[in-house]
Design an enzyme around this catalytic site. Structure first.
Site, PDB file in Angstrom:
ATOM      1  CB  ALA A  21      35.777  35.812  37.574  1.00 14.51           C
ATOM      2  CB  CYS A  22      39.473  38.691  39.509  1.00 13.78           C
ATOM      3  SG  CYS A  22      40.995  39.087  40.350  1.00 13.78           S
ATOM      4  N   PRO A  23      41.600  36.289  38.443  1.00 18.70           N
ATOM      5  CG  PRO A  23      43.794  35.439  38.708  1.00 18.70           C
ATOM      6  CD  PRO A  23      42.341  35.121  38.992  1.00 18.70           C
ATOM      7  N   GLY A  24      41.487  36.118  35.669  1.00 14.55           N
ATOM      8  CA  GLY A  24      41.464  35.644  34.289  1.00 14.55           C
ATOM      9  C   GLY A  24      41.762  36.693  33.230  1.00 14.55           C
ATOM     10  CG  ASP A  48      36.492  40.574  37.153  1.00 16.05           C
ATOM     11  OD1 ASP A  48      35.862  39.906  37.974  1.00 16.05           O
ATOM     12  OD2 ASP A  48      37.515  41.235  37.443  1.00 16.05           O
TER      13      ASP A  48
END
Lengths: 83, 188
Positions: A21-24, A48
């Site tokens: 998920a963010c910021p992945g 995401d």
């Protein structure tokens, strides 16, 4: 680009960031961009929702050309051309 | 005879030089850099600071974090226990969270139930753990500076902090100088 055009693109590299998920996804994209040459196309898979806004902003800032996205069942495919 | 003042090459050159200097100075004042004063030691706020830092670093923005006061707990390494602390420092050491995995939530903490639930949800929704975020930050060159003064206040020692690349120790002037040339400054 239209979804048809995007589907016909030949991606040099596909980055699967669906498991994060963010910021992945942004981090995954940033890391992978070094592996392709200027002018080549990278495809990012992300589940995401925020990524669809974040990747264009990132491209805009660092100079890559954002080409667009289309949705699959449970994720999106985003495309960009490296600066 | 009338003398007209035609601008000479030298005059123009001089003007260009002056302008170049001014632009350089302006650019230096608005670096593509993010400075955050991380003061809170709450799990949610440290998380926010790290997520923003990672996003900025991924966008090629230089990130400089200044950890001060309660946030120092997040930088403690639970495996390290430094010797030679006085009584009050020891007490502080016991009362403050020992590391990023022990941080409380600013809201809905519920004697530790809240953080447990948040961590479970984070895992379920593939959000990076705080530990992973620090690791990524280190790889992306996010700079962390520890406030010497709050370190002294709380009786922490340099040896008890996590192994982070180029962890620096400095005072408020370092933050002011860094923040002054950053185009973005945050206080969390």
């Amino acid at each position: 680009m239209t979804t048809e055009e995007l589907k016909n693109l030949k991606s040099e590299l596909v980055v699967d960031a669906r498991g994060t998920a963010c910021p992945g996804p942004l981090l995954a994209a940033k890391k992978a961009i070094g592996d392709i040459e200027s002018g080549e196309i990278m495809e990012i898979l992300s589940a995401d929702e925020g990524t669809k806004n974040d990747i264009p902003r990132w491209c805009d800032k660092v100079g890559h050309e954002y080409l667009g996205f289309y949705d699959e069942d449970s994720f999106s495919r985003l495309f960009l051309r490296k600066d | 005879m009338e003398t007209t003042k035609e601008p000479t090459i030298e005059m123009l050159q001089k003007q260009v030089d002056t302008l170049t200097k001014k632009v350089e100075k302006l650019e230096k004042n608005r670096k593509d850099q993010l400075s955050i004063a991380v003061v809170s030691g709450d799990l949610d706020k440290v998380l926010a600071a790290m997520v923003i830092s990672l996003a900025a670093a991924a966008m090629d923005t230089q990130v400089k974090l200044f950890f001060s006061f309660w946030s120092l707990s997040a930088l403690r390494d639970p495996k390290k226990s430094p010797k030679g602390k006085d009584f009050i420092s020891k007490m502080f050491g016991i009362m403050l969270p020992k590391g990023k995995d022990k941080l409380a939530l600013s809201n809905m903490n519920m004697v530790g139930m809240g953080p447990m639930m948040i961590k479970m949800l984070m895992k379920k929704q593939n959000v990076m753990s705080l530990g992973e975020m620090f690791k990524q930050a280190g790889e992306l060159g996010v700079e962390i500076t520890v406030c010497e003064m709050s370190m002294g206040l709380m009786g922490f020692k340099k040896e008890e902090f996590i192994d982070y690349p180029n962890l620096r120790f400095a005072g408020a002037a370092t933050f002011v100088a860094d923040a002054g040339e950053s185009s973005m400054q945050l206080f969390i």
